[in-house]
Scaffold this motif. Sequence first.
Motif, PDB file in Angstrom:
ATOM      1  N   PRO A  44       0.984  -1.037  -0.208  1.00  0.00           N
ATOM      2  CA  PRO A  44       0.084  -0.162   0.165  1.00  0.00           C
ATOM      3  C   PRO A  44       1.096   1.527   0.420  1.00  0.00           C
ATOM      4  CG  PRO A  44      -0.472  -1.855   2.057  1.00  0.00           C
ATOM      5  CD  PRO A  44       0.344  -2.119   0.852  1.00  0.00           C
ATOM      6  N   ARG A  45       0.367   2.408  -0.759  1.00  0.00           N
ATOM      7  CA  ARG A  45       1.473   3.767  -0.807  1.00  0.00           C
ATOM      8  C   ARG A  45      -0.014   4.152   0.333  1.00  0.00           C
ATOM      9  NH1 ARG A  45       3.893   3.758  -6.981  1.00  0.00           N
ATOM     10  NH2 ARG A  45       5.275   2.369  -6.974  1.00  0.00           N
ATOM     11  N   TRP A  46      -1.299   4.071  -0.255  1.00  0.00           N
ATOM     12  CA  TRP A  46      -1.806   5.168   1.119  1.00  0.00           C
ATOM     13  C   TRP A  46      -3.440   4.891   0.385  1.00  0.00           C
ATOM     14  CZ3 TRP A  46      -5.611   7.238  -2.236  1.00  0.00           C
ATOM     15  CH2 TRP A  46      -5.120   7.600  -3.311  1.00  0.00           C
ATOM     16  N   THR A  47      -4.296   5.077   1.835  1.00  0.00           N
ATOM     17  CA  THR A  47      -5.085   4.605   2.024  1.00  0.00           C
ATOM     18  C   THR A  47      -6.153   5.985   2.243  1.00  0.00           C
ATOM     19  OG1 THR A  47      -5.483   4.046   3.596  1.00  0.00           O
ATOM     20  CG2 THR A  47      -4.978   1.918   1.914  1.00  0.00           C
ATOM     21  N   HIS A  48      -7.811   5.930   1.267  1.00  0.00           N
ATOM     22  CA  HIS A  48      -8.475   6.686   2.044  1.00  0.00           C
ATOM     23  C   HIS A  48      -9.849   6.362   1.927  1.00  0.00           C
ATOM     24  CE1 HIS A  48     -10.282  10.573   1.738  1.00  0.00           C
ATOM     25  NE2 HIS A  48     -11.227   9.851   0.660  1.00  0.00           N
ATOM     26  N   THR A  49     -10.258   6.946   3.354  1.00  0.00           N
ATOM     27  CA  THR A  49     -11.239   6.088   3.331  1.00  0.00           C
ATOM     28  C   THR A  49     -13.082   7.251   3.258  1.00  0.00           C
ATOM     29  OG1 THR A  49     -10.797   5.679   5.598  1.00  0.00           O
ATOM     30  CG2 THR A  49     -12.707   5.588   6.052  1.00  0.00           C
ATOM     31  N   ALA A  50     -13.448   6.754   2.474  1.00  0.00           N
ATOM     32  CA  ALA A  50     -15.057   7.037   2.478  1.00  0.00           C
ATOM     33  C   ALA A  50     -15.643   7.032   3.252  1.00  0.00           C
ATOM     34  CB  ALA A  50     -15.305   7.230   0.552  1.00  0.00           C
ATOM     35  N   GLY A  51     -17.153   7.254   3.128  1.00  0.00           N
ATOM     36  CA  GLY A  51     -18.273   7.201   3.873  1.00  0.00           C
ATOM     37  C   GLY A  51     -19.055   6.180   2.846  1.00  0.00           C
ATOM     38  N   GLY A  52     -18.671   5.264   1.994  1.00  0.00           N
ATOM     39  CA  GLY A  52     -19.514   4.263   2.159  1.00  0.00           C
ATOM     40  C   GLY A  52     -18.752   2.903   1.017  1.00  0.00           C
ATOM     41  N   TRP A  53     -19.435   2.062   0.860  1.00  0.00           N
ATOM     42  CA  TRP A  53     -18.559   0.837   0.193  1.00  0.00           C
ATOM     43  C   TRP A  53     -18.453   1.991  -1.384  1.00  0.00           C
ATOM     44  CZ3 TRP A  53     -23.614  -2.213  -0.882  1.00  0.00           C
ATOM     45  CH2 TRP A  53     -23.757  -2.664   0.110  1.00  0.00           C
ATOM     46  N   VAL A  54     -17.323   1.415  -2.205  1.00  0.00           N
ATOM     47  CA  VAL A  54     -16.259   2.036  -2.807  1.00  0.00           C
ATOM     48  C   VAL A  54     -16.794   0.955  -4.312  1.00  0.00           C
ATOM     49  CG1 VAL A  54     -14.379   3.519  -4.360  1.00  0.00           C
ATOM     50  CG2 VAL A  54     -15.271   3.138  -1.499  1.00  0.00           C
ATOM     51  N   ARG A  55     -17.518   1.223  -4.784  1.00  0.00           N
ATOM     52  CA  ARG A  55     -17.836  -0.305  -6.183  1.00  0.00           C
ATOM     53  C   ARG A  55     -17.731   0.198  -7.780  1.00  0.00           C
ATOM     54  NH1 ARG A  55     -22.579  -3.811  -3.962  1.00  0.00           N
ATOM     55  NH2 ARG A  55     -21.701  -4.262  -2.645  1.00  0.00           N
ATOM     56  N   SER A  56     -17.458   1.856  -7.516  1.00  0.00           N
ATOM     57  CA  SER A  56     -17.100   3.232  -8.699  1.00  0.00           C
ATOM     58  C   SER A  56     -15.335   2.167  -8.872  1.00  0.00           C
ATOM     59  CB  SER A  56     -17.614   4.498  -8.353  1.00  0.00           C
ATOM     60  OG  SER A  56     -16.492   5.192  -9.458  1.00  0.00           O
ATOM     61  N   SER A  57     -15.415   2.351 -10.061  1.00  0.00           N
ATOM     62  CA  SER A  57     -13.556   2.361 -10.584  1.00  0.00           C
ATOM     63  C   SER A  57     -12.688   3.183 -11.013  1.00  0.00           C
ATOM     64  CB  SER A  57     -13.682   1.546 -11.745  1.00  0.00           C
ATOM     65  OG  SER A  57     -14.197   0.192 -11.374  1.00  0.00           O
ATOM     66  N   PRO A  58     -11.568   3.468  -9.966  1.00  0.00           N
ATOM     67  CA  PRO A  58     -11.145   4.699 -10.149  1.00  0.00           C
ATOM     68  C   PRO A  58     -10.960   5.360 -11.642  1.00  0.00           C
ATOM     69  CG  PRO A  58      -9.721   4.115  -8.446  1.00  0.00           C
ATOM     70  CD  PRO A  58     -11.189   2.791  -8.987  1.00  0.00           C
ATOM     71  N   THR A  59     -10.838   6.530 -11.913  1.00  0.00           N
ATOM     72  CA  THR A  59     -10.001   7.274 -13.335  1.00  0.00           C
ATOM     73  C   THR A  59      -8.788   8.591 -12.539  1.00  0.00           C
ATOM     74  OG1 THR A  59     -12.431   7.381 -14.144  1.00  0.00           O
ATOM     75  CG2 THR A  59     -10.281   8.807 -14.830  1.00  0.00           C
ATOM     76  N   VAL A  60      -8.086   8.083 -13.390  1.00  0.00           N
ATOM     77  CA  VAL A  60      -6.587   8.883 -13.040  1.00  0.00           C
ATOM     78  C   VAL A  60      -6.183   9.699 -14.249  1.00  0.00           C
ATOM     79  CG1 VAL A  60      -4.267   8.791 -11.981  1.00  0.00           C
ATOM     80  CG2 VAL A  60      -6.231   7.185 -11.611  1.00  0.00           C
ATOM     81  N   VAL A  61      -6.350  11.021 -13.931  1.00  0.00           N
ATOM     82  CA  VAL A  61      -5.833  12.085 -14.848  1.00  0.00           C
ATOM     83  C   VAL A  61      -5.761  12.951 -14.532  1.00  0.00           C
ATOM     84  CG1 VAL A  61      -7.086  13.397 -16.225  1.00  0.00           C
ATOM     85  CG2 VAL A  61      -7.940  11.509 -16.535  1.00  0.00           C
ATOM     86  N   ASP A  62      -4.192  13.624 -14.722  1.00  0.00           N
ATOM     87  CA  ASP A  62      -3.324  14.783 -14.492  1.00  0.00           C
ATOM     88  C   ASP A  62      -2.781  14.429 -12.570  1.00  0.00           C
ATOM     89  OD1 ASP A  62      -3.157  15.229 -17.088  1.00  0.00           O
ATOM     90  OD2 ASP A  62      -4.790  16.446 -17.313  1.00  0.00           O
ATOM     91  N   GLY A  63      -3.064  13.366 -12.670  1.00  0.00           N
ATOM     92  CA  GLY A  63      -2.157  13.427 -10.962  1.00  0.00           C
ATOM     93  C   GLY A  63      -3.880  13.260 -10.085  1.00  0.00           C
ATOM     94  N   THR A  64      -5.142  13.415 -10.567  1.00  0.00           N
ATOM     95  CA  THR A  64      -5.546  13.305  -9.782  1.00  0.00           C
ATOM     96  C   THR A  64      -6.158  11.703  -9.927  1.00  0.00           C
ATOM     97  OG1 THR A  64      -6.194  15.580  -9.551  1.00  0.00           O
ATOM     98  CG2 THR A  64      -8.143  14.347  -8.671  1.00  0.00           C
TER      99      THR A  64
END
Length: 640
Positions: free
Chosen positions: A437-457
Motif C-alpha cells: 500500500p502507498r496510501w488509503t483513503h476512507t470514504a463514507g460508503g462502499w466504493v464499487r466505482s472504478s477509479p479514473t486517474v487523470v493529471d495526478g488526480t
Amino acid sequence: MAQRVIAGRYELQQLLGRGGMGEVWVARDGVMQRLVAVKLLQAHLGTTEGEELFFREARTAGTLSHPGIVTVHDLGRDRDGTLYLVMENVPGQNLAVVLGKGLPPVGDVLAWTTQAADALYAAHTVRIVHRDLKPANLMLTPAGGVKILDFGIARYISTRTMASRVIGTVAYMPPERLLGKVGDIRGDLYALGCVLYELLTGRTPFGDLDTPALMYAHVNTPPAPPSSHRPGLSPHLDALLVELLAKMPGDRPASAADVRDRLHHLPASSPPGPPPTPRAEPDYRNGGTVTGGLRPPPARPTMAKPSHQPWTHTTIGPVRTTPAVVDGTVYIGSYDKKVYALDAVTGTPRWTHTTSSGFWARLAERVVSSPVVVDGTVYIGSGDKKVYALDAATGTPRWTHTAGDWVLSSPTVVDGTVYVGSDDCRVYALDAATGTPRWTHTAGGWVRSSPTVVDGTVYVGSNDCRVYALDAATGTPRWTHKAGGWVRSSPTVVDGTVYVGSNNCRVYALDAATGTPRWTYTTGGGVLSSPTVVDGTIYVGSCDGKVYALDAATGIPRWMHTTGSGVYSSPTVVDGTVYVGSDDKKVYAVDAATGIPRWIHTTGGEVRSSPVVVDGIVYIGSDDRKVYAVDAATGRASAS
C-alpha cells in the motif's frame, strides 16, 4: 515585454516550432504552477474545417493514456478566438534532431522503435490511427524514453474506402494513402518502417527524390535493404523492413504489438557467415519481377495471421465483468470465482485462476471486478476481499493484497500504481510491482466505482452519494461533490470535465478542478452505467431501459434508444456504432449519430458486462454463464 497569456492561465514563454497545424510554445500554467506545451491554431486554418481538425486532434489524443503518448491537459478557445491545446511539456529532443547529429547506435534505435510500436499498439487498440508518424513526432526524453507527440491528424478508423484528401508527410506515407484510400492501422506500421529505416541508415527508404518521384517510389519501387547502407546490420532487420514496407497492407505485420515483440528479440548485428541470397519477388503492378531490392532471408518462416471468428465460451457462473483484450488474449472474470484467459481468435482457454474461497465462498465466488492488463500483469479484484496481480501469460499470482471487504471495483493502473476501491469504504493505492500500500483513503460508503486517474488526480464514486477527487500521490482530498444517490458509475474525465452517473437518476458534468457542477441531466432511472464520451457526445445507460446520447457541453439529449429492460452495461463506441448490453438479455449495436439499431444479438441471460471491440469482434459476457465473441458488423455469433 509582457508575454501573451492564453485563457487567462497559460503564459507563453518560448516558441518551440511551427508546423502545418500551428505554433507550439512552452508556457507556464498559472493555476498548476508547471510548465506545459501549448499549441495554437494558425490563423490561416481558422476555418470551420480547420477548427474541426484541431478539436478532433485534442479529443482523440485525450482518449489515450500511455507513457509513450503525450498527455493532453486542456483545450479551448481564447477570448480573441484563438484555439489552443495544452499538453505535457516533454523535455528532450525529437529524433529528427538526434539524426542530425549522426547515426545513433543500432541498439538505441531498436529500443526507441520498440517503445514507439508499443505506444502505437495502445492507440490502435482503441481504433485510433496516427497518420503522420515521423522522427520529428517522436520525442526522446533525457531518461531514454520515447513519446509520440502529434496526433494532429489522427482519426477514428473510418468505414469509408476513399479518403477526401491526402494528409501527412510524403516521405513516410504508405502507398494506399497516396492512391487515395483511407487506410488503417497498417499505414502507421508502414510509416514506422520508414522511421526505423531512417534511424538505421540516416536516409529515408527512397532518398531525396522530388515529390512526384517519391510518391511513385512508395507505390512501385522496393527500397534497398538497410544493410546495403549500413553493413553489419542483422538480416532479421532487413526481413522485418520487408514486411513493414510492403506495398500491400495485408503483407505487413498483423499489429504494432507483433512489431514490438519482434523488435524486442532482434539482434542488432549480423551473425558470422554469408549474407542471405536476394531473390526475385512478384511485382504486382507491372506483372513481372524485380530484383536487388529489400528481401527477407530465405530461411525465415512465414507467420500465419490470426483469423478472428465469432465464438462462445461457457463458464460455471454469470459473467458480469468487462473483458480486457490484450495481445490476442481475452481476460475476464466470472461468478464461479475464476479469472479466465481465452484465446481471442478461438475462445480456447489458455489458463484459469481460482480466487480464494472459505467462509465467504458462497458470496465470494463472484469476480465482478473487471481485469486490467498492464506490462504483462493482470490486475483484478474479487469478492474474497483480495486484489490479485497475475502473470498474464500463465495466471500465476505475482502478489495479492487483502482489503477489509469485497473488492467489486475494477482496478486502474497508472504510473506503477494500482488504484482500486473496496466495500470496506476505502480507496487503495498499491504498488503495481509488489502490492504494497502507498496510501488509503476512507470514504463514507462502499466504493464499487472504478477509479479514473487523470493529471495526478483520482476520481471515484462511493455509496455515500459522493464523488471524490483525490491527489494520486498522497490520497489527500482535492474536492468532493455530493450527489443525490449512490455513485457506483465510474467517472469519465474528458476536456477538464468529470462525467458520472448516480442512483438518483442523474448524469453529472462536474468541473474536474473544483467539482463544481456544469450541468445535470435527469433520466427515468438510476444511472449505474459509466459514461462514454466520444466526439462531444456522452453515451450512458440507465435503469429505465434507455441508452442516452447527450451533448457533452450542455447535457441536451441528442437521442434516446429504448431497450427491453435496465441498462447497467457501459456503452462502447467504435467506428460510429454504440455497443451496449441490457438486462433484456440482448446486446445492441446502434448508430452513434441517430440511435437507430444496426443489429441486436440475443443471449441467454442479463447482459451487464460492457462490450469491448477489437479487430471487428465484440467481446462481452452474460448472466447465461457465457463469454461471447460476436461479429461487430452483423452481430453474428457462433452456432454453438
